[in-house]
Design a protein around this motif. Structure first.
Motif, PDB file in Angstrom:
ATOM      1  N   ARG A 159      -3.610  -1.320  11.894  1.00  0.00           N
ATOM      2  CA  ARG A 159      -3.794   0.126  11.715  1.00  0.00           C
ATOM      3  C   ARG A 159      -5.058   0.410  10.938  1.00  0.00           C
ATOM      4  NH1 ARG A 159       2.388   1.905  10.363  1.00  0.00           N
ATOM      5  NH2 ARG A 159       3.230   0.117  11.456  1.00  0.00           N
ATOM      6  N   TRP A 160      -5.820   1.429  11.386  1.00  0.00           N
ATOM      7  CA  TRP A 160      -6.950   1.927  10.616  1.00  0.00           C
ATOM      8  C   TRP A 160      -6.417   3.015   9.690  1.00  0.00           C
ATOM      9  CZ3 TRP A 160     -11.504  -0.201  10.126  1.00  0.00           C
ATOM     10  CH2 TRP A 160     -12.000  -1.022  11.164  1.00  0.00           C
ATOM     11  N   ILE A 161      -6.663   2.889   8.394  1.00  0.00           N
ATOM     12  CA  ILE A 161      -6.188   3.870   7.420  1.00  0.00           C
ATOM     13  C   ILE A 161      -7.408   4.445   6.715  1.00  0.00           C
ATOM     14  CG2 ILE A 161      -4.848   4.221   5.298  1.00  0.00           C
ATOM     15  CD1 ILE A 161      -3.087   3.537   7.643  1.00  0.00           C
ATOM     16  N   ALA A 162      -7.503   5.787   6.671  1.00  0.00           N
ATOM     17  CA  ALA A 162      -8.598   6.413   5.935  1.00  0.00           C
ATOM     18  C   ALA A 162      -8.426   6.102   4.449  1.00  0.00           C
ATOM     19  CB  ALA A 162      -8.590   7.913   6.170  1.00  0.00           C
ATOM     20  N   ASP A 163      -9.517   5.683   3.797  1.00  0.00           N
ATOM     21  CA  ASP A 163      -9.431   5.298   2.388  1.00  0.00           C
ATOM     22  C   ASP A 163      -8.982   6.471   1.515  1.00  0.00           C
ATOM     23  OD1 ASP A 163     -10.101   2.829   3.126  1.00  0.00           O
ATOM     24  OD2 ASP A 163     -12.176   2.877   2.383  1.00  0.00           O
ATOM     25  N   ALA A 164      -9.317   7.681   1.982  1.00  0.00           N
ATOM     26  CA  ALA A 164      -8.975   8.858   1.175  1.00  0.00           C
ATOM     27  C   ALA A 164      -7.462   9.052   1.052  1.00  0.00           C
ATOM     28  CB  ALA A 164      -9.603  10.098   1.805  1.00  0.00           C
ATOM     29  N   SER A 165      -6.738   8.610   2.071  1.00  0.00           N
ATOM     30  CA  SER A 165      -5.295   8.830   2.041  1.00  0.00           C
ATOM     31  C   SER A 165      -4.568   7.734   1.262  1.00  0.00           C
ATOM     32  CB  SER A 165      -4.760   8.907   3.474  1.00  0.00           C
ATOM     33  OG  SER A 165      -4.957   7.654   4.100  1.00  0.00           O
ATOM     34  N   THR A 217      -0.108  12.560   3.624  1.00  0.00           N
ATOM     35  CA  THR A 217      -0.114  11.792   4.856  1.00  0.00           C
ATOM     36  C   THR A 217       1.310  11.395   5.221  1.00  0.00           C
ATOM     37  OG1 THR A 217      -0.473   9.819   3.557  1.00  0.00           O
ATOM     38  CG2 THR A 217      -2.416  10.870   4.469  1.00  0.00           C
ATOM     39  N   ALA A 218       1.533  11.294   6.489  1.00  0.00           N
ATOM     40  CA  ALA A 218       2.884  11.000   6.962  1.00  0.00           C
ATOM     41  C   ALA A 218       3.201   9.520   6.849  1.00  0.00           C
ATOM     42  CB  ALA A 218       3.018  11.446   8.418  1.00  0.00           C
ATOM     43  N   GLN A 219       2.247   8.721   6.386  1.00  0.00           N
ATOM     44  CA  GLN A 219       2.398   7.253   6.404  1.00  0.00           C
ATOM     45  C   GLN A 219       3.358   6.773   5.333  1.00  0.00           C
ATOM     46  OE1 GLN A 219       0.689   5.009   8.627  1.00  0.00           O
ATOM     47  NE2 GLN A 219       2.390   3.873   7.732  1.00  0.00           N
ATOM     48  N   ALA A 220       4.316   5.970   5.734  1.00  0.00           N
ATOM     49  CA  ALA A 220       5.217   5.331   4.777  1.00  0.00           C
ATOM     50  C   ALA A 220       4.482   4.169   4.125  1.00  0.00           C
ATOM     51  CB  ALA A 220       6.449   4.834   5.517  1.00  0.00           C
ATOM     52  N   PRO A 221       4.943   3.702   2.954  1.00  0.00           N
ATOM     53  CA  PRO A 221       4.295   2.538   2.312  1.00  0.00           C
ATOM     54  C   PRO A 221       4.345   1.314   3.222  1.00  0.00           C
ATOM     55  CG  PRO A 221       5.970   3.530   0.897  1.00  0.00           C
ATOM     56  CD  PRO A 221       6.070   4.234   2.185  1.00  0.00           C
ATOM     57  N   LEU A 222       3.358   0.438   3.041  1.00  0.00           N
ATOM     58  CA  LEU A 222       3.220  -0.717   3.941  1.00  0.00           C
ATOM     59  C   LEU A 222       2.936  -1.982   3.159  1.00  0.00           C
ATOM     60  CD1 LEU A 222       0.838   0.631   6.703  1.00  0.00           C
ATOM     61  CD2 LEU A 222       3.205  -0.102   7.034  1.00  0.00           C
ATOM     62  N   PHE A 254       0.844  -1.197   0.000  1.00  0.00           N
ATOM     63  CA  PHE A 254       0.000   0.000   0.000  1.00  0.00           C
ATOM     64  C   PHE A 254       0.881   1.249   0.000  1.00  0.00           C
ATOM     65  CE2 PHE A 254      -2.487  -3.351   1.812  1.00  0.00           C
ATOM     66  CZ  PHE A 254      -3.746  -3.172   1.251  1.00  0.00           C
ATOM     67  N   THR A 255       0.567   2.223  -0.892  1.00  0.00           N
ATOM     68  CA  THR A 255       1.249   3.522  -0.855  1.00  0.00           C
ATOM     69  C   THR A 255       0.214   4.589  -0.555  1.00  0.00           C
ATOM     70  OG1 THR A 255       0.989   3.706  -3.236  1.00  0.00           O
ATOM     71  CG2 THR A 255       3.097   2.875  -2.416  1.00  0.00           C
ATOM     72  N   PHE A 256       0.665   5.670   0.019  1.00  0.00           N
ATOM     73  CA  PHE A 256      -0.262   6.671   0.508  1.00  0.00           C
ATOM     74  C   PHE A 256       0.019   8.012  -0.140  1.00  0.00           C
ATOM     75  CE2 PHE A 256       0.348   3.340   3.540  1.00  0.00           C
ATOM     76  CZ  PHE A 256      -0.951   2.967   3.850  1.00  0.00           C
ATOM     77  N   HIS A 257      -0.960   8.915  -0.110  1.00  0.00           N
ATOM     78  CA  HIS A 257      -0.795  10.243  -0.685  1.00  0.00           C
ATOM     79  C   HIS A 257       0.315  10.982   0.028  1.00  0.00           C
ATOM     80  CE1 HIS A 257      -4.040   9.907  -3.428  1.00  0.00           C
ATOM     81  NE2 HIS A 257      -4.869   9.504  -2.478  1.00  0.00           N
ATOM     82  N   PRO A 258       0.988  11.824  -0.685  1.00  0.00           N
ATOM     83  CA  PRO A 258       2.146  12.512  -0.081  1.00  0.00           C
ATOM     84  C   PRO A 258       1.770  13.289   1.183  1.00  0.00           C
ATOM     85  CG  PRO A 258       2.045  12.915  -2.438  1.00  0.00           C
ATOM     86  CD  PRO A 258       0.793  12.179  -2.081  1.00  0.00           C
TER      87      PRO A 258
END
Lengths: 473, 262, 227
Positions: A98-104, A57-62, A51-55
């Protein structure tokens, strides 16, 4: 003559009773389906996504498995959907859920090099067998090489394995994973359905046959299963003869007067006493009084360390036997009272003594009722948790109560129990999300175990009844 | 009652001699000073309305009344001169000498064979061939052998009601009692089965002293040689069956057998 | 006698008794008619006898049926059984009495065509009176199950027999004295014989009454055992 209509025709009652039965069946099926889906779904190899996230968000890929979808309310109003990701790697990248918002969420792709490893400690490890950014051909070759090594190592006992595996995270960082730590590994994205199925059953098998790890959130539940079955069997062995003899006395020998009637009412009322009360009684009477006395009499040399003066299998079984005794007595007496008086008289009139009549005519006839009592007692006993916590069940027992060392059956040992195991997983586990599927799986096993024990008794009863069935009813 | 019309028999032909027998349950009298003699190798019927004490009298003979709490028995009963109410009498031995068949066919839920062998096995007979011989004899005596010889191992409960009752009679005579007590033996059966039982009673009378309790007067008239009429716990009349049914001596008997009781 | 539990049964037995009483009444009328005819030397009073006899025969069949019905359906015992059995036998005797009266009625027709007798026949009158009273008393005793009356009626049969013997010897003398009236005398002997038979039948009915009352059969035993 006018046919009665409406409620008086009886159709209403028919519909009502049919409805009640249907509702009951529906609830039972729902229970089993829910327990089975959540509990045993856990063992199915889930696809692992990168999973990759929008820039923003502070989340690194997982690398993670999708668990479930949910919704949450935003602070500024409105609803948004979110996803629960199981990321594992509790040792390096906690938390593991982890709960991740789908938007991110920007993108997810399912890399065939993704791997899930079951470890001896720290829960599952999720990652990639090759760095995510490398050229495709190199990645495939590296992944295949690492997988081959892993398979080779897994064929050996863990003590003799050496070296480690390099596990890459979604952002490309690598870490070593000692091969000795690995219990089982699979690449869900590269597996065929048949491979998944075989893995599924092998994991269920392991769940049933292995001891627990990681505060019961990993591994199997075999000791709990074993403890439950053993305790129920011991309980049955104790409660059946006592219950039958008590019922025989009440029904065959005791003078039928107010005193016997009172005794009978008392027995019936015992069935209604809350089970925790039995637990307290078991602790006070069996453990402290009886067990303590035994220790002083026979194990004085090991005092103050108690042998029987502490909760254990024997006391748990005896406490449950006491708890199920009323059920046993009532069921047996019910069976005895259904034996026609004429059969007794026939036997006595042939010159049989009272005991011979009991032995050859009454008891064989009462056996199905006794088995009904056993079924009820087993169902009641196997499901009890509260009293057991006081008299011998523990969260984790280091040894099974039955093993190869003399005297083989260790009645003094503490043991694990499925019901308590479920309670422990559900309320005491440090890792709620990890424990949740196991709660369901354990609950389903408990139900199945009781069903199996009952089925055995039901079949035996059917056999006994069938031997001399009156064709006219 | 001292003026009860009754019969006496020669001591050699007397099977049971009842003297001044009174039975009460919890103080309620069921039998009042009944005296009569039951002849040997004859069929004697006890008739009377429900609650007249006929079953109580019958059950006094094999002391089945002992099983009932609060029962009190006074008087004497002699079986071939032997006091059977004496405290030292072993009731299990007595019951082997006085067999009993009940109103409802009550075979044990065992095979046909085991039913008949039950009493024999209780007496310690365990040799299979001897058992087989005795069982066949008993079933033949009860006119049942031909109907069940091919299904001796089948459950007794698969037999018809009439067959079950004959099986129960076979079970009772297998231990070769001297007296056979039949408590309403045919009241739960259809007319054909009833006739078979009645026929059987006639045949068995050659070897046993039989006492039948029945509330079917026609049945008593058909099967018995002597009939005793009991009413309200007392023996009203004991006569030869032929006499009792054509010219009863007591008014109560007359009223009962002609259907004027009430 | 107390009533049966089954009212229907009582009704059937009552009907049976009523039919027997009716039959007895018819037979009595037949007997009265022929007696009147004989005493007045007139055939007219005896004219209905034949018709009455038909009714008597029909009643006998009905009573027989009713008895069979009761035996089959009710299985009577003791006094009921004895009642039915006595009725079955008594109606046979009553029917025979009816036959005898019919026979006398026929004789009477023949007699009345012949010249009347010169001398009175007191024995014949005595017989007629005795037989009539015997039948009447027997029927009464039957209705009341009166054992004593029945016993008494039985004893009266001897007097009828004696009167019959006396009449026969008187008529034999008369035949010798006046042979021209031989046919008349002969017919009268036949009538007397019928009356004697009627007496016997009445006596039989009384024997059944004793059986009904006592349950003992006193037939062919003489009165010694009946007492």
């Amino acid at each position: 003559m006018k046919t009665p209509s409406g409620w008086r025709s009886g159709d209403g009652a028919l519909w009502l009773s049919t409805g009640a039965v249907t509702l009951t069946l529906l609830l039972t099926v729902t229970l089993l389906v829910l327990l089975g889906r959540v509990g045993f779904g856990h063992f199915w190899p889930e696809p692992l996504g990168t999973f990759t996230f929008h820039p923003g968000t502070a989340q690194a890929p997982l690398v993670a498995a999708q668990r479930e979808q949910g919704a949450f309310t935003l602070a500024e109003g409105g609803m948004e959907t979110r996803t629960l990701l199981r990321t594992g790697n509790r040792d390096t990248a906690a938390p593991d859920f982890r709960w991740i918002a789908d938007a991110s969420l920007r993108s997810a792709h399912f890399d065939p090099a993704a791997i899930e490893l079951e470890r001896r400690s720290w829960g599952p490890a999720l990652g990639l067998l090759a760095p995510p950014k490398a050229p495709a051909a190199d990645r495939a070759a590296l992944a295949a090489r690492q997988w081959a090594r892993l398979e080779e190592a897994l064929a050996l006992p863990s003590q003799v394995r050496t070296g480690s595996l390099t596990l890459y995270s979604a952002d490309g960082s690598a870490r070593p994973l000692p091969l000795a730590e690995v219990v089982r590994a699979w690449r869900p994205n590269a597996m065929t359905f048949a491979e998944k199925l075989s893995l599924y059953f092998s994991r269920i098998g392991a769940f049933i046959s292995e001891p627990p790890r990681e505060a019961n959130t990993e591994g199997g539940i075999f000791p709990a299963l074993f403890g439950t079955v053993l305790m129920v069997m011991l309980m049955t062995v104790v409660v059946t003869p006592i219950g039958v003899v008590a019922a025989l006395y009440l029904h065959e020998y005791a003078p039928q007067g107010p005193l016997t009637q009172m005794l009978r009412i008392a027995v019936n009322n015992l069935a209604g006493v809350p089970s925790i009360v039995y637990g307290v009684f078991g602790l006070g009477f069996f453990v402290y009084l009886v067990g303590g006395s035994l220790d002083r009499a026979f194990f004085a040399d090991t005092l103050p360390a108690p042998t029987f003066g502490t909760p254990g299998l024997l006391w748990a079984s005896l406490t449950l036997a006491l708890l199920t005794l009323p059920v046993m007595i009532v069921a047996t007496e019910e069976g005895l009272s259904r034996i026609p008086r004429q059969l007794r008289e026939a036997s006595l009139a042939l010159g049989a003594t009272r005991f011979e009549t009991l032995r050859y005519v009454i008891l064989p006839q009462a056996l199905p009722a006794v088995l009904t009592g056993v079924i009820l007692a087993v169902a009641r006993g196997a499901g009890e948790v509260a009293p057991l916590m006081l008299v011998g069940v523990v969260k984790l027992a280091p040894e099974l109560p039955l093993d190869g060392t003399f005297p083989f059956l260790h009645l003094d040992r503490q043991f694990m129990h499925l019901g308590f195991h479920i309670y422990d997983l559900a309320f005491q586990s440090p890792n709620v999300e990890a424990a949740r599927p196991l709660v369901y799986a354990s609950a389903l096993l408990l139900v199945l175990m009781i069903v199996l024990l009952n089925l055995g008794a039901v079949l035996l009863r059917a056999y006994l009844r069938g031997r001399h069935r009156d064709p006219l009813g | 009652m001292t003026d009860t019309p009754t019969l006496t028999f020669d001591p050699a032909d007397t099977c049971l001699k009842v003297e001044q027998l009174s039975v009460s349950y919890d103080g309620k009298a069921a039998l009042r000073e009944v005296s009569l003699t039951v002849p040997r190798h004859r069929v004697t019927a006890f008739i009377g309305p429900s609650g007249c004490g006929k079953s109580t009298l019958l059950r006094s003979f094999n002391r089945m009344n002992d099983l009932i709490r609060g029962v009190e028995v006074t008087g004497q009963i002699h079986l071939f001169g032997e006091d059977i109410l004496a405290p030292k009498v072993d009731v299990t031995v007595l019951r082997r000498r006085i067999g009993m068949v009940f109103q409802q066919p009550n075979p044990f839920p065992m095979s046909v064979f085991d039913n008949v062998a039950y009493g024999l096995r209780l007496q310690g007979l365990s040799d299979q061939r001897a058992l087989e011989r005795e069982v066949e004899w008993a079933l033949r005596s009860a006119a049942l052998w031909d109907e069940v010889k091919d299904r001796l191992e089948a459950s007794a409960l698969t037999l018809s009601g009439g067959q079950q009752q004959r099986l129960v009679i076979a079970r009772a005579i297998a231990i070769r009692p001297e007296v056979l007590l039949l408590d309403e033996p045919a009241s739960a059966l259809d007319p054909i089965s009833t006739l078979k039982i009645e026929e059987l009673i006639g045949q068995l009378a050659e070897a046993y002293s039989i006492i039948v309790v029945t509330h079917n007067m026609q049945q008593a008239a058909r099967v018995s040689d002597y009939t005793a009429f009991l009413y309200l716990g007392e023996l009203v009349e004991f006569s030869a069956t032929d006499d009792l049914f054509t010219r009863p001596q007591a008014r109560q008997t007359e009223d009962y057998i002609t259907g004027r009781y009430g | 006698m107390r009533e049966h539990i089954s009212g229907q049964y009582d009704a059937e037995l009552d009907e049976l008794r009523a039919m027997v009483t009716e039959m007895g009444g018819l037979v009595e009328r037949q007997l009265q008619a022929v007696c009147l005819g004989l005493s007045t030397w007139d055939a007219d009073p005896a004219e209905p006898v034949a018709a009455l006899d038909k009714a008597v025969n029909r009643l006998e069949v009905s009573i027989d049926d009713a008895c069979t019905h009761i035996i089959a359906r009710r299985q009577p015992t003791a006094s009921d059984l004895r009642l039915v059995m006595s009725i079955v036998k008594a109606i046979t005797d009553l029917e025979r009495i009816g036959d005898e009266t019919t026979r006398i009625a026929k004789m009477l027709e023949t007699l009345c065509a012949l010249p009347a007798l010169r001398d009175p026949l007191p024995e014949l009158t005595e017989m007629m009176e005795r037989v009539q009273s015997m039948l009447a008393d027997a029927l009464n005793a039957f209705v009341r199950v009166d054992e004593e009356r029945a016993l008494e009626v039985i004893t009266r049969d001897r007097a009828v027999d004696r009167a019959y013997e006396a009449l026969v010897s008187r008529l034999l003398e008369a035949m010798e004295a006046s042979p021209e009236r031989l046919r008349s005398y002969h017919n009268i002997i036949w009538c007397a014989r019928s009356f004697e038979r009627i007496g016997d039948h009445a006596k039989n009915v009384c024997e059944y009454i004793i059986y009904l009352a006592r349950g003992k059969d006193v037939r062919h035993q003489g009165l010694g055992s009946a007492n």
